[in-house]
Scaffold this motif. Structure first.
Motif, mmCIF file in Angstrom:
data_model
loop_
_atom_site.group_PDB
_atom_site.id
_atom_site.type_symbol
_atom_site.label_atom_id
_atom_site.label_comp_id
_atom_site.label_asym_id
_atom_site.label_seq_id
_atom_site.Cartn_x
_atom_site.Cartn_y
_atom_site.Cartn_z
ATOM 1 N N PHE A 121 0.852 -1.183 0.000
ATOM 2 C CA PHE A 121 0.000 0.000 0.000
ATOM 3 C C PHE A 121 0.897 1.245 0.000
ATOM 4 O O PHE A 121 1.952 1.243 0.640
ATOM 5 C CB PHE A 121 -0.878 -0.025 1.254
ATOM 6 C CG PHE A 121 -1.923 1.038 1.311
ATOM 7 C CD1 PHE A 121 -3.142 0.841 0.709
ATOM 8 C CD2 PHE A 121 -1.698 2.237 1.970
ATOM 9 C CE1 PHE A 121 -4.127 1.810 0.766
ATOM 10 C CE2 PHE A 121 -2.666 3.213 2.027
ATOM 11 C CZ PHE A 121 -3.884 2.997 1.418
ATOM 12 N N PRO A 122 0.550 2.307 -0.778
ATOM 13 C CA PRO A 122 -0.732 2.586 -1.421
ATOM 14 C C PRO A 122 -0.856 2.144 -2.872
ATOM 15 O O PRO A 122 -1.855 2.481 -3.517
ATOM 16 C CB PRO A 122 -0.808 4.110 -1.320
ATOM 17 C CG PRO A 122 0.604 4.553 -1.461
ATOM 18 C CD PRO A 122 1.421 3.501 -0.754
ATOM 19 N N ALA A 123 0.125 1.442 -3.444
ATOM 20 C CA ALA A 123 -0.056 0.907 -4.790
ATOM 21 C C ALA A 123 -1.271 -0.024 -4.799
ATOM 22 O O ALA A 123 -1.514 -0.742 -3.833
ATOM 23 C CB ALA A 123 1.197 0.149 -5.221
ATOM 24 N N GLU A 124 -2.023 0.011 -5.885
ATOM 25 C CA GLU A 124 -3.252 -0.785 -5.995
ATOM 26 C C GLU A 124 -4.166 -0.532 -4.799
ATOM 27 O O GLU A 124 -4.753 -1.450 -4.217
ATOM 28 C CB GLU A 124 -2.936 -2.275 -6.119
ATOM 29 C CG GLU A 124 -2.296 -2.667 -7.432
ATOM 30 C CD GLU A 124 -3.272 -2.686 -8.607
ATOM 31 O OE1 GLU A 124 -4.481 -2.435 -8.400
ATOM 32 O OE2 GLU A 124 -2.815 -2.949 -9.733
ATOM 33 N N ARG A 125 -4.340 0.744 -4.472
ATOM 34 C CA ARG A 125 -5.167 1.103 -3.314
ATOM 35 C C ARG A 125 -6.570 0.517 -3.405
ATOM 36 O O ARG A 125 -7.136 0.038 -2.420
ATOM 37 C CB ARG A 125 -5.243 2.634 -3.216
ATOM 38 C CG ARG A 125 -6.009 3.123 -2.010
ATOM 39 C CD ARG A 125 -6.110 4.650 -2.001
ATOM 40 N NE ARG A 125 -6.566 5.124 -0.728
ATOM 41 C CZ ARG A 125 -5.896 5.982 0.035
ATOM 42 N NH1 ARG A 125 -4.730 6.453 -0.354
ATOM 43 N NH2 ARG A 125 -6.386 6.361 1.200
ATOM 44 N N GLY A 126 -7.140 0.533 -4.616
ATOM 45 C CA GLY A 126 -8.482 -0.011 -4.783
ATOM 46 C C GLY A 126 -8.546 -1.488 -4.460
ATOM 47 O O GLY A 126 -9.505 -1.962 -3.832
ATOM 48 N N GLN A 227 -17.434 -1.440 -6.097
ATOM 49 C CA GLN A 227 -17.515 -2.633 -6.932
ATOM 50 C C GLN A 227 -16.251 -2.806 -7.757
ATOM 51 O O GLN A 227 -15.743 -3.926 -7.919
ATOM 52 C CB GLN A 227 -18.734 -2.553 -7.855
ATOM 53 C CG GLN A 227 -18.981 -3.837 -8.641
ATOM 54 C CD GLN A 227 -19.241 -5.032 -7.748
ATOM 55 O OE1 GLN A 227 -20.196 -5.044 -6.975
ATOM 56 N NE2 GLN A 227 -18.383 -6.054 -7.824
ATOM 57 N N LEU A 228 -15.701 -1.717 -8.271
ATOM 58 C CA LEU A 228 -14.433 -1.793 -8.999
ATOM 59 C C LEU A 228 -13.311 -2.289 -8.087
ATOM 60 O O LEU A 228 -12.428 -3.042 -8.522
ATOM 61 C CB LEU A 228 -14.077 -0.422 -9.588
ATOM 62 C CG LEU A 228 -14.900 0.038 -10.789
ATOM 63 C CD1 LEU A 228 -14.545 1.489 -11.139
ATOM 64 C CD2 LEU A 228 -14.647 -0.876 -11.997
ATOM 65 N N SER A 229 -13.333 -1.869 -6.830
ATOM 66 C CA SER A 229 -12.313 -2.322 -5.871
ATOM 67 C C SER A 229 -12.407 -3.826 -5.660
ATOM 68 O O SER A 229 -11.390 -4.529 -5.618
ATOM 69 C CB SER A 229 -12.481 -1.591 -4.533
ATOM 70 O OG SER A 229 -12.205 -0.214 -4.673
ATOM 71 N N ILE A 230 -13.623 -4.337 -5.523
ATOM 72 C CA ILE A 230 -13.813 -5.777 -5.372
ATOM 73 C C ILE A 230 -13.343 -6.516 -6.613
ATOM 74 O O ILE A 230 -12.659 -7.546 -6.534
ATOM 75 C CB ILE A 230 -15.286 -6.092 -5.062
ATOM 76 C CG1 ILE A 230 -15.601 -5.768 -3.597
ATOM 77 C CG2 ILE A 230 -15.609 -7.554 -5.354
ATOM 78 C CD1 ILE A 230 -17.013 -6.081 -3.177
ATOM 79 N N ASP A 231 -13.700 -5.989 -7.781
ATOM 80 C CA ASP A 231 -13.300 -6.650 -9.028
ATOM 81 C C ASP A 231 -11.777 -6.722 -9.137
ATOM 82 O O ASP A 231 -11.220 -7.758 -9.547
ATOM 83 C CB ASP A 231 -13.873 -5.899 -10.231
ATOM 84 C CG ASP A 231 -15.388 -5.993 -10.326
ATOM 85 O OD1 ASP A 231 -15.973 -6.873 -9.658
ATOM 86 O OD2 ASP A 231 -15.987 -5.180 -11.048
ATOM 87 N N GLU A 235 -9.176 -10.009 -9.137
ATOM 88 C CA GLU A 235 -8.187 -10.237 -10.188
ATOM 89 C C GLU A 235 -6.824 -10.600 -9.592
ATOM 90 O O GLU A 235 -6.092 -11.430 -10.141
ATOM 91 C CB GLU A 235 -8.034 -8.985 -11.057
ATOM 92 C CG GLU A 235 -9.212 -8.693 -11.963
ATOM 93 C CD GLU A 235 -9.021 -7.384 -12.721
ATOM 94 O OE1 GLU A 235 -7.905 -6.831 -12.688
ATOM 95 O OE2 GLU A 235 -9.996 -6.919 -13.348
ATOM 96 N N LEU A 236 -6.475 -9.967 -8.488
ATOM 97 C CA LEU A 236 -5.141 -10.131 -7.918
ATOM 98 C C LEU A 236 -5.037 -11.244 -6.883
ATOM 99 O O LEU A 236 -3.974 -11.856 -6.719
ATOM 100 C CB LEU A 236 -4.679 -8.808 -7.294
ATOM 101 C CG LEU A 236 -4.472 -7.643 -8.267
ATOM 102 C CD1 LEU A 236 -4.071 -6.385 -7.510
ATOM 103 C CD2 LEU A 236 -3.426 -7.978 -9.316
ATOM 104 N N VAL A 237 -6.112 -11.482 -6.140
ATOM 105 C CA VAL A 237 -6.083 -12.480 -5.060
ATOM 106 C C VAL A 237 -6.894 -13.702 -5.502
ATOM 107 O O VAL A 237 -8.113 -13.600 -5.662
ATOM 108 C CB VAL A 237 -6.656 -11.908 -3.755
ATOM 109 C CG1 VAL A 237 -6.588 -12.960 -2.647
ATOM 110 C CG2 VAL A 237 -5.921 -10.638 -3.344
ATOM 111 N N PRO A 238 -6.257 -14.848 -5.710
ATOM 112 C CA PRO A 238 -7.009 -16.030 -6.160
ATOM 113 C C PRO A 238 -8.003 -16.504 -5.109
ATOM 114 O O PRO A 238 -7.810 -16.299 -3.904
ATOM 115 C CB PRO A 238 -5.910 -17.076 -6.405
ATOM 116 C CG PRO A 238 -4.742 -16.614 -5.600
ATOM 117 C CD PRO A 238 -4.818 -15.122 -5.542
ATOM 118 N N SER A 239 -9.050 -17.149 -5.565
ATOM 119 C CA SER A 239 -10.122 -17.547 -4.649
ATOM 120 C C SER A 239 -9.629 -18.525 -3.589
ATOM 121 O O SER A 239 -10.093 -18.494 -2.445
ATOM 122 C CB SER A 239 -11.290 -18.158 -5.436
ATOM 123 O OG SER A 239 -10.851 -19.279 -6.190
#
Length: 266
Positions: A121-126, A227-231, A235-239
Protein backbone atom coordinates in the motif's frame (compact mmCIF):
# COMPACT_ATOMS: atom_id res chain seq x y z
CA UNK A 1 -5.04 -6.15 8.25
CA UNK A 2 -8.75 -7.04 8.17
CA UNK A 3 -11.18 -4.52 9.58
CA UNK A 4 -13.05 -5.10 12.82
CA UNK A 5 -16.14 -6.56 11.08
CA UNK A 6 -14.01 -9.36 9.60
CA UNK A 7 -12.20 -9.85 12.89
CA UNK A 8 -15.55 -10.32 14.61
CA UNK A 9 -16.46 -13.21 12.31
CA UNK A 10 -13.06 -14.86 12.76
CA UNK A 11 -13.26 -14.49 16.54
CA UNK A 12 -16.56 -16.36 16.45
CA UNK A 13 -15.11 -19.14 14.30
CA UNK A 14 -12.10 -19.39 16.59
CA UNK A 15 -14.37 -19.63 19.62
CA UNK A 16 -16.22 -22.55 17.99
CA UNK A 17 -12.93 -24.31 17.18
CA UNK A 18 -11.71 -23.94 20.76
CA UNK A 19 -14.63 -25.92 22.14
CA UNK A 20 -12.99 -29.19 21.07
CA UNK A 21 -9.39 -28.06 20.65
CA UNK A 22 -8.77 -26.11 23.87
CA UNK A 23 -11.68 -26.62 26.31
CA UNK A 24 -10.30 -24.37 29.08
CA UNK A 25 -10.14 -21.46 26.62
CA UNK A 26 -13.68 -22.09 25.37
CA UNK A 27 -14.90 -22.10 28.97
CA UNK A 28 -13.21 -18.76 29.69
CA UNK A 29 -14.77 -17.19 26.58
CA UNK A 30 -18.20 -18.60 27.39
CA UNK A 31 -18.00 -17.13 30.90
CA UNK A 32 -16.64 -13.76 29.76
CA UNK A 33 -17.70 -13.12 26.14
CA UNK A 34 -17.55 -9.33 26.52
CA UNK A 35 -13.88 -9.57 27.53
CA UNK A 36 -13.12 -11.86 24.59
CA UNK A 37 -14.62 -9.58 21.96
CA UNK A 38 -13.20 -6.44 23.57
CA UNK A 39 -9.79 -8.09 23.44
CA UNK A 40 -10.46 -8.95 19.83
CA UNK A 41 -10.80 -5.30 18.78
CA UNK A 42 -8.27 -3.88 21.25
CA UNK A 43 -5.14 -4.02 19.04
CA UNK A 44 -6.70 -1.79 16.38
CA UNK A 45 -8.50 0.40 18.90
CA UNK A 46 -5.39 1.39 20.82
CA UNK A 47 -3.44 1.94 17.61
CA UNK A 48 -6.16 4.11 16.04
CA UNK A 49 -7.37 6.06 19.07
CA UNK A 50 -4.68 5.89 21.74
CA UNK A 51 -1.61 6.54 19.59
CA UNK A 52 0.04 3.19 20.35
CA UNK A 53 2.47 2.14 17.60
CA UNK A 54 2.02 -1.03 15.58
CA UNK A 55 4.73 -3.06 17.31
CA UNK A 56 3.45 -2.14 20.77
CA UNK A 57 -0.19 -2.81 19.90
CA UNK A 58 0.22 -5.91 17.69
CA UNK A 59 3.49 -7.47 18.89
CA UNK A 60 4.69 -8.34 15.39
CA UNK A 61 6.22 -6.40 12.50
CA UNK A 62 4.17 -6.69 9.33
CA UNK A 63 7.34 -6.09 7.30
CA UNK A 64 9.29 -8.88 9.04
CA UNK A 65 7.84 -12.40 8.70
CA UNK A 66 10.30 -13.72 11.28
CA UNK A 67 8.11 -11.99 13.90
CA UNK A 68 4.94 -13.81 12.78
CA UNK A 69 5.50 -17.20 14.41
CA UNK A 70 3.55 -18.37 17.44
CA UNK A 71 6.63 -18.28 19.64
CA UNK A 72 7.74 -14.84 18.45
CA UNK A 73 4.33 -13.26 19.03
CA UNK A 74 3.85 -14.88 22.43
CA UNK A 75 7.37 -13.92 23.50
CA UNK A 76 6.54 -10.29 22.69
CA UNK A 77 3.00 -10.45 24.08
CA UNK A 78 4.08 -11.87 27.43
CA UNK A 79 7.45 -10.13 27.55
CA UNK A 80 6.91 -6.59 26.23
CA UNK A 81 3.19 -6.55 27.00
CA UNK A 82 2.91 -8.18 30.41
CA UNK A 83 6.60 -7.52 31.25
CA UNK A 84 7.07 -11.17 32.12
CA UNK A 85 4.35 -11.14 34.80
CA UNK A 86 1.82 -13.89 34.11
CA UNK A 87 -1.72 -12.65 33.35
CA UNK A 88 -4.34 -13.30 36.02
CA UNK A 89 -5.96 -16.73 35.79
CA UNK A 90 -9.62 -15.71 36.14
CA UNK A 91 -11.88 -16.22 33.12
CA UNK A 92 -12.27 -12.53 32.28
CA UNK A 93 -8.52 -11.85 32.28
CA UNK A 94 -7.87 -14.94 30.19
CA UNK A 95 -10.67 -14.08 27.74
CA UNK A 96 -9.17 -10.63 27.14
CA UNK A 97 -5.87 -12.25 26.16
CA UNK A 98 -7.55 -14.92 24.03
CA UNK A 99 -9.44 -12.34 21.99
CA UNK A 100 -6.31 -10.24 21.64
CA UNK A 101 -4.31 -13.20 20.34
CA UNK A 102 -7.14 -14.12 17.96
CA UNK A 103 -6.88 -10.66 16.43
CA UNK A 104 -3.09 -10.88 16.01
CA UNK A 105 -3.14 -14.24 14.26
CA UNK A 106 -5.99 -13.24 11.96
CA UNK A 107 -3.82 -10.30 10.92
CA UNK A 108 -0.85 -12.58 10.33
CA UNK A 109 -3.00 -14.89 8.21
CA UNK A 110 -4.03 -11.85 6.20
CA UNK A 111 -0.41 -10.85 5.58
CA UNK A 112 0.52 -14.43 4.69
CA UNK A 113 -2.33 -15.37 2.37
CA UNK A 114 -3.94 -12.17 1.06
CA UNK A 115 -1.52 -9.26 1.21
CA UNK A 116 1.15 -11.44 -0.38
CA UNK A 117 -0.80 -11.12 -3.65
CA UNK A 118 -0.87 -7.31 -3.52
CA UNK A 119 1.86 -4.71 -3.90
CA UNK A 120 2.61 -2.67 -0.77
CA UNK A 121 0.00 0.00 0.00
CA UNK A 122 -0.73 2.59 -1.42
CA UNK A 123 -0.06 0.91 -4.79
CA UNK A 124 -3.25 -0.78 -5.99
CA UNK A 125 -5.17 1.10 -3.31
CA UNK A 126 -8.48 -0.01 -4.78
CA UNK A 127 -7.51 -3.68 -4.56
CA UNK A 128 -6.50 -3.25 -0.93
CA UNK A 129 -9.93 -1.78 -0.24
CA UNK A 130 -11.52 -4.61 -2.19
CA UNK A 131 -9.82 -7.11 0.12
CA UNK A 132 -11.35 -5.25 3.08
CA UNK A 133 -14.76 -5.39 1.44
CA UNK A 134 -14.54 -9.11 0.70
CA UNK A 135 -13.21 -9.97 4.17
CA UNK A 136 -16.12 -8.09 5.73
CA UNK A 137 -18.49 -10.57 4.07
CA UNK A 138 -17.39 -13.41 6.33
CA UNK A 139 -20.56 -14.65 8.08
CA UNK A 140 -21.92 -13.43 11.41
CA UNK A 141 -25.23 -14.90 12.59
CA UNK A 142 -27.84 -12.66 14.20
CA UNK A 143 -27.22 -13.95 17.73
CA UNK A 144 -23.55 -12.97 17.47
CA UNK A 145 -24.27 -9.41 16.35
CA UNK A 146 -25.25 -8.30 19.84
CA UNK A 147 -22.91 -7.44 22.71
CA UNK A 148 -23.56 -5.38 25.84
CA UNK A 149 -20.56 -3.08 25.95
CA UNK A 150 -21.53 -1.96 29.46
CA UNK A 151 -20.69 -5.48 30.68
CA UNK A 152 -17.06 -5.41 29.51
CA UNK A 153 -14.83 -6.09 32.56
CA UNK A 154 -12.34 -3.29 32.01
CA UNK A 155 -10.55 -4.04 35.26
CA UNK A 156 -9.43 -7.37 33.77
CA UNK A 157 -7.91 -5.90 30.59
CA UNK A 158 -4.19 -6.26 29.86
CA UNK A 159 -2.26 -3.38 31.46
CA UNK A 160 -1.39 -1.61 28.19
CA UNK A 161 -4.99 -1.48 26.92
CA UNK A 162 -6.65 1.95 26.84
CA UNK A 163 -10.27 1.58 27.96
CA UNK A 164 -11.62 4.68 26.21
CA UNK A 165 -10.09 3.67 22.88
CA UNK A 166 -11.46 0.13 23.00
CA UNK A 167 -14.90 1.25 24.16
CA UNK A 168 -15.05 3.77 21.32
CA UNK A 169 -14.29 1.27 18.56
CA UNK A 170 -16.26 -1.59 20.12
CA UNK A 171 -19.36 0.56 20.60
CA UNK A 172 -19.23 1.84 17.02
CA UNK A 173 -18.81 -1.68 15.68
CA UNK A 174 -21.66 -3.16 17.73
CA UNK A 175 -24.16 -0.32 17.32
CA UNK A 176 -23.32 0.79 13.77
CA UNK A 177 -21.67 -1.91 11.65
CA UNK A 178 -22.97 -5.21 13.00
CA UNK A 179 -26.56 -3.96 12.80
CA UNK A 180 -26.23 -3.79 8.99
CA UNK A 181 -26.97 -7.02 7.11
CA UNK A 182 -26.52 -5.44 3.68
CA UNK A 183 -22.73 -5.37 3.08
CA UNK A 184 -23.00 -2.19 1.03
CA UNK A 185 -24.85 -0.39 3.83
CA UNK A 186 -22.23 -1.69 6.25
CA UNK A 187 -19.60 -0.10 4.03
CA UNK A 188 -21.55 3.14 3.97
CA UNK A 189 -21.56 2.96 7.76
CA UNK A 190 -17.76 2.88 7.80
CA UNK A 191 -17.82 6.13 5.82
CA UNK A 192 -20.60 7.85 7.74
CA UNK A 193 -19.09 7.01 11.14
CA UNK A 194 -15.42 7.11 10.16
CA UNK A 195 -14.61 9.32 13.14
CA UNK A 196 -15.29 6.36 15.45
CA UNK A 197 -14.21 3.54 13.13
CA UNK A 198 -11.23 5.02 11.23
CA UNK A 199 -11.46 2.31 8.56
CA UNK A 200 -13.22 3.93 5.61
CA UNK A 201 -12.46 4.42 1.94
CA UNK A 202 -12.44 6.85 0.21
CA UNK A 203 -10.60 9.24 2.51
CA UNK A 204 -12.21 12.43 1.17
CA UNK A 205 -15.06 12.18 3.66
CA UNK A 206 -17.52 14.92 4.62
CA UNK A 207 -15.82 17.41 6.92
CA UNK A 208 -16.56 17.35 10.63
CA UNK A 209 -19.68 19.36 11.34
CA UNK A 210 -21.26 18.78 7.93
CA UNK A 211 -24.66 17.09 7.99
CA UNK A 212 -24.20 13.35 7.47
CA UNK A 213 -25.90 12.06 4.31
CA UNK A 214 -28.13 9.03 4.65
CA UNK A 215 -26.50 5.62 4.42
CA UNK A 216 -28.38 4.78 1.25
CA UNK A 217 -27.17 7.96 -0.41
CA UNK A 218 -23.60 7.17 0.62
CA UNK A 219 -23.95 3.65 -0.71
CA UNK A 220 -25.32 4.84 -4.03
CA UNK A 221 -22.62 7.49 -4.36
CA UNK A 222 -19.70 5.12 -3.81
CA UNK A 223 -21.09 1.79 -4.98
CA UNK A 224 -19.48 1.90 -8.46
CA UNK A 225 -16.08 2.63 -6.92
CA UNK A 226 -16.49 -0.09 -4.30
CA UNK A 227 -17.52 -2.63 -6.93
CA UNK A 228 -14.43 -1.79 -9.00
CA UNK A 229 -12.31 -2.32 -5.87
CA UNK A 230 -13.81 -5.78 -5.37
CA UNK A 231 -13.30 -6.65 -9.03
CA UNK A 232 -9.64 -5.62 -8.85
CA UNK A 233 -9.11 -7.57 -5.61
CA UNK A 234 -10.57 -10.67 -7.27
CA UNK A 235 -8.19 -10.24 -10.19
CA UNK A 236 -5.14 -10.13 -7.92
CA UNK A 237 -6.08 -12.48 -5.06
CA UNK A 238 -7.01 -16.03 -6.16
CA UNK A 239 -10.12 -17.55 -4.65
CA UNK A 240 -8.22 -20.36 -2.93
CA UNK A 241 -6.17 -17.76 -1.04
CA UNK A 242 -9.35 -16.80 0.80
CA UNK A 243 -9.87 -20.38 1.91
CA UNK A 244 -6.29 -20.55 3.17
CA UNK A 245 -6.65 -17.18 4.90
CA UNK A 246 -9.73 -18.15 6.90
CA UNK A 247 -8.35 -21.58 7.82
CA UNK A 248 -5.00 -20.11 8.86
CA UNK A 249 -6.61 -17.35 10.93
CA UNK A 250 -8.52 -19.92 12.96
CA UNK A 251 -5.78 -22.56 13.14
CA UNK A 252 -3.14 -19.96 13.98
CA UNK A 253 -5.26 -18.54 16.77
CA UNK A 254 -6.01 -21.98 18.21
CA UNK A 255 -2.33 -22.93 18.12
CA UNK A 256 -1.31 -19.67 19.80
CA UNK A 257 -3.99 -20.02 22.48
CA UNK A 258 -2.96 -23.61 23.17
CA UNK A 259 0.68 -22.53 23.55
CA UNK A 260 -0.38 -19.52 25.65
CA UNK A 261 -2.10 -21.92 28.05
CA UNK A 262 0.86 -24.26 28.09
CA UNK A 263 3.18 -21.44 29.05
CA UNK A 264 0.85 -20.40 31.85
CA UNK A 265 0.25 -23.94 33.05
CA UNK A 266 -3.43 -23.95 32.07
Amino acid sequence: MPRVRAHWSLLISTRHALREAVPWAYKAITNAPEAYFAGGVAPDAIRLFAGVDKLSSHFYDDRNPSTWSTDAVLDAFLGRGFHGVAPASDDASQAWSLGYLGHLFADIANWTHLQSHLPPFPAERGAHHGVWLLADRLPVCDSDRVLDVSRVPWESAPPWVDEAAVERLLSALVTRVLTQHDPWLAEATYVRHDRDLMQAEPLNLPSTGSPDPQLVALRDRHLPEWQLSIDRAKELVPSDAWVRFEAAAIAGSVEAIREFGRRLGA
